[in-house]
Design a protein around this motif. Structure first.
Motif, PDB file in Angstrom:
ATOM      1  N   GLY A  42       0.780  -1.227   0.000  1.00 62.26           N
ATOM      2  CA  GLY A  42       0.000   0.000   0.000  1.00 62.26           C
ATOM      3  C   GLY A  42       0.812   1.276   0.000  1.00 62.26           C
ATOM      4  N   LYS A  43       2.139   1.144  -0.089  1.00 62.49           N
ATOM      5  CA  LYS A  43       2.994   2.327  -0.075  1.00 62.49           C
ATOM      6  C   LYS A  43       3.828   2.399  -1.339  1.00 62.49           C
ATOM      7  CE  LYS A  43       3.380   2.753   4.946  1.00 62.49           C
ATOM      8  NZ  LYS A  43       4.326   2.942   6.092  1.00 62.49           N
ATOM      9  N   GLU A  44       4.349   3.577  -1.605  1.00 57.61           N
ATOM     10  CA  GLU A  44       5.213   3.751  -2.756  1.00 57.61           C
ATOM     11  C   GLU A  44       6.611   3.212  -2.455  1.00 57.61           C
ATOM     12  OE1 GLU A  44       3.192   7.707  -4.793  1.00 57.61           O
ATOM     13  OE2 GLU A  44       5.247   7.789  -4.036  1.00 57.61           O
ATOM     14  N   ARG A  45       7.320   2.876  -3.538  1.00 56.45           N
ATOM     15  CA  ARG A  45       8.695   2.434  -3.375  1.00 56.45           C
ATOM     16  C   ARG A  45       9.535   3.592  -2.836  1.00 56.45           C
ATOM     17  NH1 ARG A  45      11.128  -1.153  -8.145  1.00 56.45           N
ATOM     18  NH2 ARG A  45       9.132  -2.149  -7.617  1.00 56.45           N
ATOM     19  N   GLU A  46      10.403   3.286  -1.876  1.00 51.33           N
ATOM     20  CA  GLU A  46      11.190   4.343  -1.264  1.00 51.33           C
ATOM     21  C   GLU A  46      12.675   3.985  -1.233  1.00 51.33           C
ATOM     22  OE1 GLU A  46      10.033   5.005   2.792  1.00 51.33           O
ATOM     23  OE2 GLU A  46      10.723   3.039   3.468  1.00 51.33           O
ATOM     24  N   PHE A  47      13.480   5.014  -1.260  1.00 47.00           N
ATOM     25  CA  PHE A  47      14.922   4.878  -1.204  1.00 47.00           C
ATOM     26  C   PHE A  47      15.352   4.379   0.178  1.00 47.00           C
ATOM     27  CE2 PHE A  47      19.322   5.877  -1.578  1.00 47.00           C
ATOM     28  CZ  PHE A  47      19.689   6.571  -0.425  1.00 47.00           C
ATOM     29  N   VAL A  48      16.350   3.489   0.183  1.00 48.28           N
ATOM     30  CA  VAL A  48      16.925   3.000   1.437  1.00 48.28           C
ATOM     31  C   VAL A  48      18.399   3.403   1.540  1.00 48.28           C
ATOM     32  CG1 VAL A  48      17.524   0.949   2.780  1.00 48.28           C
ATOM     33  CG2 VAL A  48      15.322   1.059   1.575  1.00 48.28           C
ATOM     34  N   ALA A  49      19.192   3.035   0.523  1.00 52.78           N
ATOM     35  CA  ALA A  49      20.637   3.316   0.568  1.00 52.78           C
ATOM     36  C   ALA A  49      21.203   3.277  -0.839  1.00 52.78           C
ATOM     37  CB  ALA A  49      21.349   2.298   1.452  1.00 52.78           C
ATOM     38  N   VAL A  50      22.322   3.963  -1.024  1.00 52.86           N
ATOM     39  CA  VAL A  50      23.003   3.966  -2.320  1.00 52.86           C
ATOM     40  C   VAL A  50      24.508   3.988  -2.077  1.00 52.86           C
ATOM     41  CG1 VAL A  50      22.893   6.491  -2.522  1.00 52.86           C
ATOM     42  CG2 VAL A  50      23.174   5.097  -4.589  1.00 52.86           C
ATOM     43  N   ILE A  51      25.245   3.409  -3.015  1.00 54.09           N
ATOM     44  CA  ILE A  51      26.702   3.369  -2.921  1.00 54.09           C
ATOM     45  C   ILE A  51      27.292   3.657  -4.291  1.00 54.09           C
ATOM     46  CG2 ILE A  51      26.789   0.861  -3.333  1.00 54.09           C
ATOM     47  CD1 ILE A  51      29.080   0.737  -1.254  1.00 54.09           C
ATOM     48  N   ASN A  52      28.394   4.413  -4.331  1.00 51.88           N
ATOM     49  CA  ASN A  52      28.985   4.709  -5.627  1.00 51.88           C
ATOM     50  C   ASN A  52      29.853   3.542  -6.091  1.00 51.88           C
ATOM     51  OD1 ASN A  52      31.342   4.988  -4.119  1.00 51.88           O
ATOM     52  ND2 ASN A  52      31.983   6.847  -5.180  1.00 51.88           N
ATOM     53  N   TRP A  53      30.471   3.708  -7.254  1.00 52.34           N
ATOM     54  CA  TRP A  53      31.139   2.576  -7.882  1.00 52.34           C
ATOM     55  C   TRP A  53      32.348   2.075  -7.110  1.00 52.34           C
ATOM     56  CZ3 TRP A  53      35.782   2.789 -11.229  1.00 52.34           C
ATOM     57  CH2 TRP A  53      36.472   4.005 -11.138  1.00 52.34           C
ATOM     58  N   THR A  54      33.016   2.942  -6.383  1.00 58.05           N
ATOM     59  CA  THR A  54      34.187   2.509  -5.623  1.00 58.05           C
ATOM     60  C   THR A  54      33.828   2.051  -4.217  1.00 58.05           C
ATOM     61  OG1 THR A  54      34.615   4.702  -4.697  1.00 58.05           O
ATOM     62  CG2 THR A  54      35.604   4.197  -6.849  1.00 58.05           C
ATOM     63  N   GLY A  55      32.616   2.359  -3.781  1.00 61.69           N
ATOM     64  CA  GLY A  55      32.233   2.076  -2.399  1.00 61.69           C
ATOM     65  C   GLY A  55      32.616   3.182  -1.442  1.00 61.69           C
ATOM     66  N   GLY A  56      33.202   4.249  -1.974  1.00 59.14           N
ATOM     67  CA  GLY A  56      33.687   5.309  -1.111  1.00 59.14           C
ATOM     68  C   GLY A  56      32.670   6.371  -0.746  1.00 59.14           C
ATOM     69  N   ASN A  57      31.489   6.301  -1.335  1.00 58.28           N
ATOM     70  CA  ASN A  57      30.444   7.286  -1.046  1.00 58.28           C
ATOM     71  C   ASN A  57      29.136   6.556  -0.866  1.00 58.28           C
ATOM     72  OD1 ASN A  57      28.995   9.644  -0.731  1.00 58.28           O
ATOM     73  ND2 ASN A  57      29.049  10.193  -2.908  1.00 58.28           N
ATOM     74  N   THR A  58      28.495   6.759   0.247  1.00 56.40           N
ATOM     75  CA  THR A  58      27.217   6.119   0.535  1.00 56.40           C
ATOM     76  C   THR A  58      26.241   7.150   1.106  1.00 56.40           C
ATOM     77  OG1 THR A  58      27.908   5.499   2.776  1.00 56.40           O
ATOM     78  CG2 THR A  58      28.269   3.875   1.033  1.00 56.40           C
ATOM     79  N   ARG A  59      24.963   6.868   0.922  1.00 56.90           N
ATOM     80  CA  ARG A  59      23.912   7.691   1.524  1.00 56.90           C
ATOM     81  C   ARG A  59      22.801   6.774   1.993  1.00 56.90           C
ATOM     82  NH1 ARG A  59      23.528  12.482  -3.013  1.00 56.90           N
ATOM     83  NH2 ARG A  59      25.712  13.083  -2.904  1.00 56.90           N
ATOM     84  N   TYR A  60      22.102   7.222   3.029  1.00 56.41           N
ATOM     85  CA  TYR A  60      21.048   6.414   3.632  1.00 56.41           C
ATOM     86  C   TYR A  60      19.810   7.255   3.875  1.00 56.41           C
ATOM     87  CZ  TYR A  60      24.859   3.187   4.621  1.00 56.41           C
ATOM     88  OH  TYR A  60      25.928   2.334   4.503  1.00 56.41           O
ATOM     89  N   ALA A  61      18.673   6.594   3.825  1.00 55.93           N
ATOM     90  CA  ALA A  61      17.446   7.228   4.284  1.00 55.93           C
ATOM     91  C   ALA A  61      17.553   7.447   5.788  1.00 55.93           C
ATOM     92  CB  ALA A  61      16.246   6.340   3.963  1.00 55.93           C
ATOM     93  N   ASP A  62      16.947   8.512   6.265  1.00 58.81           N
ATOM     94  CA  ASP A  62      17.018   8.815   7.695  1.00 58.81           C
ATOM     95  C   ASP A  62      16.463   7.670   8.536  1.00 58.81           C
ATOM     96  OD1 ASP A  62      16.276  12.385   7.374  1.00 58.81           O
ATOM     97  OD2 ASP A  62      18.157  11.265   7.184  1.00 58.81           O
TER      98      ASP A  62
END
Length: 131
Positions: A42-62
């Motif tokens: 019943g909910k929309e798809r949401e972002f959880v985490a992402v990583i760049n190609w080297t693994g050196g940059n990541t971001r997360y949902a709060d």
């Protein structure tokens, strides 16, 4: 075209841990940012985490920051999502995705996407957290 296959989902009690894996079919995987997303009923798809190609940059949902960790092993064409301290509200189908639009040069400058407009998607793996 990159094919992505997720695994590692299942049923776990609140406070437990799971590690999701996403295996890619092509070596071009190693140049793409990779994201994890989830969709609860019943909910929309949401972002959880992402990583760049080297693994050196990541971001997360709060909502998962401090509990989930994204990583990748380019030699194995695999990206992982380690999920600790799971909560019932983490229950969802989890998808991995690859974004072919962002070059490695742009990624090296910090560009990665937390949106859902990724190019390749896996079939998803169910994660259920019981209270």
């Amino acid at each position: 075209q990159v094919q992505l296959v997720e695994s590692g989902g299942g049923l776990v009690q609140a406070g437990g841990s799971l590690r999701l894996s996403c295996a890619a079919s092509e070596r071009t995987f190693s140049t793409y940012p990779m994201g994890w997303f989830r969709q609860a009923p019943g909910k929309e798809r949401e972002f959880v985490a992402v990583i760049n190609w080297t693994g050196g940059n990541t971001r997360y949902a709060d909502s998962v920051k401090g509990r989930f960790t994204i990583s990748r092993d380019n030699s194995k064409l695999t990206v992982y999502l380690q999920m600790n301290s799971l909560k019932p509200e983490d229950t969802a189908v989890y998808y991995c995705a690859a974004d072919k639009k962002i070059s490695t040069t742009s990624q090296s400058m910090g560009v990665i996407s937390t949106g859902t407009d990724y190019d390749y998607w896996g079939q998803g793996t169910q994660v259920t957290v019981s209270s």
